[in-house]
Design an enzyme around this catalytic site. Structure first.
Site, PDB file in Angstrom:
ATOM      1  N   SER A 698      -3.146  -2.067  -1.428  1.00 56.04           N
ATOM      2  CA  SER A 698      -2.094  -1.384  -2.180  1.00 56.04           C
ATOM      3  C   SER A 698      -2.549  -0.884  -3.546  1.00 56.04           C
ATOM      4  CB  SER A 698      -0.881  -2.310  -2.354  1.00 56.04           C
ATOM      5  OG  SER A 698      -1.239  -3.473  -3.062  1.00 56.04           O
ATOM      6  N   LYS A 741       6.670  -7.130  -7.119  1.00 61.26           N
ATOM      7  CA  LYS A 741       5.979  -6.158  -7.966  1.00 61.26           C
ATOM      8  C   LYS A 741       6.930  -5.542  -8.980  1.00 61.26           C
ATOM      9  CE  LYS A 741       2.513  -5.043  -4.446  1.00 61.26           C
ATOM     10  NZ  LYS A 741       1.949  -4.010  -3.561  1.00 61.26           N
TER      11      LYS A 741
END
Length: 804
Positions: A698, A741
């Site tokens: 990611s 996140k």
């Protein structure tokens, strides 16, 4: 006809022909003067017998060196055999013949004159050693052999009495040795060694050694038989004594303890509604207990098994509380948030109220440490009015921990599943299997494979524990498993569970949980009252931001407990004034802040990008730095990057080279050095906090943005954070851990977060406060991300240190 009629005087009267037919024997050695029946097979043996009968009825009886081997040379036979006289022959219906032979003399095979259709041999008589003069030693040896032979008859040796009478009449050592050896059932090698011993006294000495060994075996056999008979007699005596004792107790009106114990087992089986198969096994073991000695080890094993079998809650179930309002109240009282889990339990209760025989769900709570997975299971049990059982599977490596040990082993016990049901006392508890992602496996088996049956609603109604040996119905149990990560769990194991993800808490959620649960709990644990200590909102926020860095609540609870303990010291010293804990007070009690939170970059910089990462403990910022150094267009990676992240960086590097060739180089004037950027420069990509391992795809768009920032000389917006996987074509693939996140971005003061377009659907699952505080920009192409993240280069500070 006796075994030994009047013997032929082979040494003096018999004249042997030079050539005799040979009958090869397996596992048999014939001695002189012995009359032995032999079975002869059609292959060559019958022809040899026919030849002997056609001549002088004499035949050489020799043992093969290897049983069943074909005789092709002299080496296939022992060199010494016995010349035998065929006394009688009988033909059998299957083609074989039966002969009765008497051994006459020893003879040596000189050589074979023919091999087919049957062997013939040149022979020479070798049994010519005369008996020695009568001496004390030889007479004593003869007498010893006769006595030992007679003693063997008394000990049960299977020897004809006529043999003993015949041996008593013999005084020649040679003949006595042959007679005795023929009746000792010796091995072929030992018998052949005696046959080849020509000295009569030496031969008799060897026979005496074997005879004494036979006597020792017979004595040992008799001792064992006597001991066994004594045991049988003692058991019978004890049986009669117990029967008499039972009769005496009956007359005196005293209860038989064993009968009472057995009656208790049967009563428990009836009360607990044991199934038919379990009742049959119970009766079988009860019959074994009745036959066993009360003090024997088997009796103890049987009692332990019957205790387990009858103490299990076969038909005992608690009544579910199907009041949905009560369940919501209990779940909300014990836990803040966790709406998905609460909704799933309410759904189960609703279905249960409509369909009483519905099977218990198998839930898997997955989330970082400290988010309340284990305590949530206890609250579910309270909401349903069920018993709660928890077992920890962390580090378990033995399959027997799940299925139990077989009763043949000393100290065998049921597995943890059956033990947990015994502990609960009901057949429908809430059963929590904690830390299933930490199960191990080795040569003792794989416990997670053993759990496949337990956690399958289509199979666990017939679960068989190795110790019990009978099926037990687990379909009424609500199984709840917990894990921090899904990756270590076997796919077949994971497929049997309904996964419910528990993400980390926002700061507001931590604040609310602290006020409702953590602070009151720690005040009580440290002996304080509400009037002696009060936390302000700023004090709790300071603990959350400066002293803890986690998705869960364990460290926050520890820090609150530390503040309570320090206050308890003051109270114990006599201080009566209430302590108010605000942000400044926290610092004076606990010292400098422990948590160095990632924060916004001080300014926009070229080649420096803020990324977002997911960890088992929650979300975190991931700063990516890229610089160009003189070189040949190579990519250098540092910062303890994993294999997946290295491959993602390589893909980002390739995209950046394509971007340079398509978007940057064509816009530069002819001869501009920028055309040869990659030919003259290497790209070094670094992820700070180099001691911490990092992995995952990611960070792909983050690395690509950092390299493109170098190529275009455009700084990256410091208030933008990126997360997403990049492809070589510049497409953006989805990521996981969006909530964690987003929490990390908000904590650091990030205003905008760029996410993959395919993750846009996950935004509805985020808390409203997160969606309000952070602006999310779903993007599907790298070109969109570059427009959002890069700003025009507006000063030298974008490349160097901040200006004074």
């Amino acid at each position: 006809m006796s075994d030994f009629p009047t013997l032929v005087d082979g040494d003096e009267d018999l004249q042997l022909p030079d050539v005799l037919p040979v009958l090869a024997l397996d596992e048999t050695v014939i001695f002189p003067f012995a009359i032995v029946p032999l079975s002869v097979e059609p292959d060559g043996g019958i022809s040899a017998v026919d030849q002997a009968l056609a001549e002088q009825r004499l035949i050489l009886l020799a043992a093969r060196r290897r049983a069943g081997a074909e005789v092709t040379s002299l080496d296939d036979l022992h060199g010494i055999g016995t010349v035998g006289l065929i006394m009688r022959m009988l033909k059998l219906p299957d083609g074989r013949i039966r002969i009765l032979t008497q051994g006459l003399v020893r003879a040596r095979l000189e050589h074979l004159s023919q091999v087919t259709p049957f062997p013939k041999a040149h022979v020479r008589q070798v049994d010519t050693h005369p008996d020695p003069p009568r001496e004390l030693a030889s007479e004593a040896l003869v007498r010893s052999v006769k006595e030992n032979l007679d003693q063997s008859l008394h000990l049960g040796k299977n020897v004809s009495p006529e043999i003993s009478m015949l041996a008593a009449s013999l005084d020649e050592p040679g003949r006595l040795a042959d007679l005795t050896a023929n009746n000792l059932e010796l091995e072929v090698g030992d018998a052949q060694a005696i046959l080849e011993t020509m000295d009569p006294v030496e031969r008799l000495r060897k026979v005496n050694e074997h005879l004494m060994r036979e006597l020792e075996l017979l004595n040992m056999q008799r001792s064992i038989s006597t001991q066994a008979q004594d045991e049988m007699d003692r058991s019978q005596r004890e049986y009669f004594l117990r029967q008499q004792l039972k009769a005496i107790q009956t007359e005196l009106g005293e209860a038989d303890e064993l009968a009472e114990e057995i009656a208790g087992y049967r009563r428990l089986a009836k009360e607990r509604e044991m199934p038919e198969e379990a009742c049959k096994e119970l009766e079988k073991q009860i019959r074994r207990l009745e036959r066993s000695h009360p003090e024997s080890g088997e009796s103890t094993i049987l009692r332990t098994y019957l205790d387990w079998l009858t103490s299990l809650p076969w038909g005992v179930s608690s009544q579910d509380n199907l009041d949905l309002g009560h369940a919501r109240k209990v779940l909300d009282r014990d836990h803040y948030g966790l709406d998905k889990v609460k909704e799933r339990i309410i759904e189960f209760l609703a279905v249960r109220s409509l369909k009483a025989d519905t099977k218990g769900p198998i839930l898997c709570f997955v989330g970082p440490p400290g988010v309340g997975k284990t305590s949530l299971g206890r609250s579910i049990a309270q909401a349903l009015n069920r018993e709660f059982v928890r077992i920890s599977l962390g580090g378990v490596r033995d399959e027997a921990e799940i299925r139990g040990h077989r009763r043949t082993y000393v100290g065998a016990l049921p597995g943890r599943i059956i033990q947990g049901l015994h502990q609960a006392g009901t057949a429908n508890p809430v059963f929590m299997l904690d830390e299933i992602d930490k199960i191990g496996s080795d040569y003792r088996g794989d416990p997670s494979s053993a759990l496949l049956e337990v956690l399958d609603p289509e199979q666990n109604y017939d679960f068989r524990d190795h110790y019990l040996g009978v099926p037990y119905d687990l379909s009424k149990v609500i199984f709840i498993t917990t894990a921090n990560l899904l990756d270590p769990i076997q796919p077949a194991f994971l497929d049997r569970m309904e996964v419910v993800e528990l993400s980390g808490y926002t700061e507001e959620e931590k604040l609310a949980i602290s006020k409702r649960h953590l602070v009151p709990k720690q005040l009580e644990a440290n002996g304080l009252e509400e009037g002696q200590l009060r936390f302000t909102e700023s004090g709790i926020r300071t603990l959350i931001r400066g002293y803890t860095r986690e998705a869960g609540l364990r460290n926050l609870e520890r820090e609150i407990g530390a503040v309570c303990r320090k206050t308890a010291v003051k109270v114990a010293e006599g201080r009566r004034r209430a302590s108010v804990i605000d942000g400044k007070r926290v610092g004076s009690l606990l010292g400098p802040e422990k948590n160095f939170n990632e924060s916004l970059l001080d300014r926009h910089r070229v080649g420096v990008v803020t990324g977002l990462a997911w960890t088992a403990a929650g979300g975190d910022l991931l700063i990516i730095e890229a610089i160009a150094v003189p070189g040949q267009g190579k990519l250098h990676l540092t910062g303890r990057l994993g294999e997946v992240m290295k491959e993602s960086a390589q893909a980002a590097f390739s995209y950046a080279r394509w971007f340079h060739s398509q978007e940057v180089a064509p816009k530069l004037p002819e001869g501009d050095p920028g055309h040869e950027f990659f030919a003259k420069n290497d790209i070094h990509v670094h992820a700070p906090a180099g001691s911490i391992p990092k992995d995952g795809p990611s960070a792909g768009i983050t690395i690509a943005t950092a390299i493109v920032s170098l190529l275009t000389d455009r700084p990256v917006d410091r208030e933008v954070a990126l997360t997403g996987e990049i492809t070589l074509r510049g497409d953006i693939l989805p990521i996981g851990g969006l909530k964690e996140k987003a929490l990390a971005a908000r904590s650091a003061g990030i205003r905008r977060v760029i996410i993959p377009k395919l993750n846009e659907r996950d935004l509805t699952q985020l808390p409203k406060i997160l969606r309000t505080a952070v602006s999310f920009h779903p993007s599907s192409r790298m070109s969109e991300i570059l427009e959002l993240a890069l700003v025009p280069g507006d000063g030298p500070d974008a490349h160097g240190e901040p200006a004074d």
